[in-house]
Scaffold this motif. Structure first.
Motif, PDB file in Angstrom:
ATOM      1  N   LEU A   5       0.894  -1.254   0.057  1.00  0.00           N
ATOM      2  CA  LEU A   5       0.263  -0.069  -0.041  1.00  0.00           C
ATOM      3  C   LEU A   5       0.924   1.382  -0.003  1.00  0.00           C
ATOM      4  O   LEU A   5       0.505   2.334  -0.519  1.00  0.00           O
ATOM      5  CB  LEU A   5      -0.957   0.030   1.145  1.00  0.00           C
ATOM      6  CG  LEU A   5      -2.038  -0.996   1.189  1.00  0.00           C
ATOM      7  CD1 LEU A   5      -2.810  -0.988   2.568  1.00  0.00           C
ATOM      8  CD2 LEU A   5      -2.967  -0.643   0.045  1.00  0.00           C
ATOM      9  N   ARG A   6       2.108   1.011   0.547  1.00  0.00           N
ATOM     10  CA  ARG A   6       2.853   2.444   0.784  1.00  0.00           C
ATOM     11  C   ARG A   6       3.384   2.490  -0.599  1.00  0.00           C
ATOM     12  O   ARG A   6       3.597   3.772  -1.192  1.00  0.00           O
ATOM     13  CB  ARG A   6       3.891   2.150   1.484  1.00  0.00           C
ATOM     14  CG  ARG A   6       4.867   3.177   1.877  1.00  0.00           C
ATOM     15  CD  ARG A   6       5.878   3.169   3.214  1.00  0.00           C
ATOM     16  NE  ARG A   6       5.364   2.325   4.159  1.00  0.00           N
ATOM     17  CZ  ARG A   6       5.795   1.146   4.368  1.00  0.00           C
ATOM     18  NH1 ARG A   6       7.156   0.617   3.686  1.00  0.00           N
ATOM     19  NH2 ARG A   6       5.530   0.411   5.370  1.00  0.00           N
ATOM     20  N   THR A   7       3.685   1.653  -1.452  1.00  0.00           N
ATOM     21  CA  THR A   7       4.398   1.733  -2.860  1.00  0.00           C
ATOM     22  C   THR A   7       3.406   1.897  -3.653  1.00  0.00           C
ATOM     23  O   THR A   7       3.428   2.952  -4.860  1.00  0.00           O
ATOM     24  CB  THR A   7       5.166   0.309  -3.124  1.00  0.00           C
ATOM     25  OG1 THR A   7       5.732  -0.035  -2.059  1.00  0.00           O
ATOM     26  CG2 THR A   7       5.987   0.478  -4.681  1.00  0.00           C
ATOM     27  N   HIS A   8       2.133   1.483  -3.791  1.00  0.00           N
ATOM     28  CA  HIS A   8       1.181   1.401  -4.837  1.00  0.00           C
ATOM     29  C   HIS A   8       0.015   2.086  -4.359  1.00  0.00           C
ATOM     30  O   HIS A   8      -0.980   2.531  -5.515  1.00  0.00           O
ATOM     31  CB  HIS A   8       0.847  -0.062  -5.337  1.00  0.00           C
ATOM     32  CG  HIS A   8       2.355  -0.690  -6.076  1.00  0.00           C
ATOM     33  ND1 HIS A   8       2.786  -0.238  -7.248  1.00  0.00           N
ATOM     34  CD2 HIS A   8       2.766  -1.562  -5.412  1.00  0.00           C
ATOM     35  CE1 HIS A   8       3.647  -1.004  -7.315  1.00  0.00           C
ATOM     36  NE2 HIS A   8       3.700  -1.886  -6.482  1.00  0.00           N
ATOM     37  N   GLY A   9      -0.295   2.302  -3.120  1.00  0.00           N
ATOM     38  CA  GLY A   9      -1.699   2.691  -2.823  1.00  0.00           C
ATOM     39  C   GLY A   9      -2.322   3.901  -3.291  1.00  0.00           C
ATOM     40  O   GLY A   9      -3.065   4.308  -4.004  1.00  0.00           O
ATOM     41  N   LYS A  10      -1.471   4.910  -3.351  1.00  0.00           N
ATOM     42  CA  LYS A  10      -1.745   6.247  -3.801  1.00  0.00           C
ATOM     43  C   LYS A  10      -1.990   6.447  -5.366  1.00  0.00           C
ATOM     44  O   LYS A  10      -3.032   6.935  -5.572  1.00  0.00           O
ATOM     45  CB  LYS A  10      -0.444   7.266  -3.289  1.00  0.00           C
ATOM     46  CG  LYS A  10      -0.706   8.852  -3.877  1.00  0.00           C
ATOM     47  CD  LYS A  10       0.302   9.530  -3.441  1.00  0.00           C
ATOM     48  CE  LYS A  10       1.452   9.431  -3.910  1.00  0.00           C
ATOM     49  NZ  LYS A  10       2.652  10.262  -3.689  1.00  0.00           N
ATOM     50  N   TYR A  11      -0.975   5.736  -5.938  1.00  0.00           N
ATOM     51  CA  TYR A  11      -1.287   5.690  -7.338  1.00  0.00           C
ATOM     52  C   TYR A  11      -2.434   4.825  -7.845  1.00  0.00           C
ATOM     53  O   TYR A  11      -3.111   5.112  -8.847  1.00  0.00           O
ATOM     54  CB  TYR A  11      -0.090   4.977  -8.274  1.00  0.00           C
ATOM     55  CG  TYR A  11       1.139   5.919  -7.577  1.00  0.00           C
ATOM     56  CD1 TYR A  11       1.324   7.170  -8.249  1.00  0.00           C
ATOM     57  CD2 TYR A  11       2.012   5.459  -6.824  1.00  0.00           C
ATOM     58  CE1 TYR A  11       2.517   7.945  -7.767  1.00  0.00           C
ATOM     59  CE2 TYR A  11       3.184   6.370  -6.332  1.00  0.00           C
ATOM     60  CZ  TYR A  11       3.476   7.415  -6.977  1.00  0.00           C
ATOM     61  OH  TYR A  11       4.582   8.177  -6.681  1.00  0.00           O
ATOM     62  N   LEU A  12      -2.728   3.728  -7.245  1.00  0.00           N
ATOM     63  CA  LEU A  12      -3.843   3.048  -7.555  1.00  0.00           C
ATOM     64  C   LEU A  12      -5.114   3.741  -7.418  1.00  0.00           C
ATOM     65  O   LEU A  12      -5.962   3.634  -8.025  1.00  0.00           O
ATOM     66  CB  LEU A  12      -3.764   1.496  -6.762  1.00  0.00           C
ATOM     67  CG  LEU A  12      -3.098   0.481  -7.420  1.00  0.00           C
ATOM     68  CD1 LEU A  12      -2.903  -0.894  -6.508  1.00  0.00           C
ATOM     69  CD2 LEU A  12      -3.506   0.107  -8.751  1.00  0.00           C
ATOM     70  N   VAL A  13      -5.068   4.409  -6.126  1.00  0.00           N
ATOM     71  CA  VAL A  13      -6.346   5.197  -6.084  1.00  0.00           C
ATOM     72  C   VAL A  13      -6.746   6.307  -6.924  1.00  0.00           C
ATOM     73  O   VAL A  13      -7.663   6.497  -7.457  1.00  0.00           O
ATOM     74  CB  VAL A  13      -6.461   5.806  -4.568  1.00  0.00           C
ATOM     75  CG1 VAL A  13      -7.321   6.850  -4.282  1.00  0.00           C
ATOM     76  CG2 VAL A  13      -6.453   4.926  -3.560  1.00  0.00           C
ATOM     77  N   ILE A  14      -5.565   6.848  -7.326  1.00  0.00           N
ATOM     78  CA  ILE A  14      -5.646   7.805  -8.475  1.00  0.00           C
ATOM     79  C   ILE A  14      -6.219   7.187  -9.795  1.00  0.00           C
ATOM     80  O   ILE A  14      -7.102   7.661 -10.520  1.00  0.00           O
ATOM     81  CB  ILE A  14      -4.422   8.654  -8.778  1.00  0.00           C
ATOM     82  CG1 ILE A  14      -3.899   9.529  -7.516  1.00  0.00           C
ATOM     83  CG2 ILE A  14      -4.433   9.530  -9.890  1.00  0.00           C
ATOM     84  CD1 ILE A  14      -2.520   9.974  -7.529  1.00  0.00           C
ATOM     85  N   VAL A  15      -5.620   6.026 -10.324  1.00  0.00           N
ATOM     86  CA  VAL A  15      -5.889   5.294 -11.298  1.00  0.00           C
ATOM     87  C   VAL A  15      -7.453   4.859 -11.420  1.00  0.00           C
ATOM     88  O   VAL A  15      -8.310   5.239 -12.284  1.00  0.00           O
ATOM     89  CB  VAL A  15      -4.899   4.191 -11.437  1.00  0.00           C
ATOM     90  CG1 VAL A  15      -5.581   3.257 -12.790  1.00  0.00           C
ATOM     91  CG2 VAL A  15      -3.732   4.843 -12.073  1.00  0.00           C
ATOM     92  N   VAL A  16      -7.973   4.415 -10.433  1.00  0.00           N
ATOM     93  CA  VAL A  16      -9.279   3.997 -10.019  1.00  0.00           C
ATOM     94  C   VAL A  16     -10.134   4.921 -10.031  1.00  0.00           C
ATOM     95  O   VAL A  16     -11.363   4.993 -10.713  1.00  0.00           O
ATOM     96  CB  VAL A  16      -9.435   3.017  -8.772  1.00  0.00           C
ATOM     97  CG1 VAL A  16     -10.806   2.437  -8.435  1.00  0.00           C
ATOM     98  CG2 VAL A  16      -8.354   1.708  -9.083  1.00  0.00           C
ATOM     99  N   VAL A  17      -9.836   6.145  -9.295  1.00  0.00           N
ATOM    100  CA  VAL A  17     -10.907   7.331  -9.065  1.00  0.00           C
ATOM    101  C   VAL A  17     -11.067   7.776 -10.573  1.00  0.00           C
ATOM    102  O   VAL A  17     -11.890   8.123 -11.013  1.00  0.00           O
ATOM    103  CB  VAL A  17     -10.474   8.179  -8.153  1.00  0.00           C
ATOM    104  CG1 VAL A  17     -11.137   9.558  -8.206  1.00  0.00           C
ATOM    105  CG2 VAL A  17     -10.496   7.784  -6.700  1.00  0.00           C
ATOM    106  N   ALA A  18      -9.994   8.137 -11.471  1.00  0.00           N
ATOM    107  CA  ALA A  18     -10.033   8.508 -12.733  1.00  0.00           C
ATOM    108  C   ALA A  18     -10.879   7.905 -13.658  1.00  0.00           C
ATOM    109  O   ALA A  18     -11.549   8.153 -14.435  1.00  0.00           O
ATOM    110  CB  ALA A  18      -8.424   8.906 -13.206  1.00  0.00           C
TER     111      ALA A  18
END
Length: 109
Positions: A5-18
């Motif tokens: 989650l530290r590595t990918h969490g922020k980016y996955l949230v951005i991708v999924v929300v977009a």
């Protein structure tokens, strides 16, 4: 899990929300008016309506494309909503898979 989650969490949230925003803004087709009522979707709806049987009304080659329409017809009573849900889930899955593929080939997040 915390490292993931530290590595990918922020980016996955951005991708999924977009992706969710794009899907929400995506237009809808009124399947009850011409010419849309006679397009490919008509055959897929007939396959979904006939599930778990096989539709005799759908023409070839649509009759042989069973995986998506037949599965939606078996899983959902409201097949139009089922097609919409299947589309959203598969679109989000493809975007997340693309993110991980790009990470796998060492493209910077």
């Amino acid at each position: 899990m915390k490292a993931f989650l530290r590595t990918h969490g922020k980016y996955l949230v951005i991708v999924v929300v977009a992706t969710a925003i794009v899907l929400w803004l995506w237009g809808q087709i009124n399947w009850h008016v011409l010419p849309f009522s006679e397009w490919d979707g008509w055959h897929y709806r007939k396959i979904a309506e006939a599930a778990p049987g096989i539709s005799a009304e759908a023409r070839e080659p649509f009759r042989f494309r069973l995986l998506g329409p037949w599965t939606v017809g078996v899983l959902f009573n409201d097949y139009v909503g089922g097609f919409k849900l299947a589309n959203y889930v598969s679109s989000l899955s493809v975007v997340v898979a693309l993110y991980f593929f790009l990470c796998y080939v060492k493209i910077s997040r």
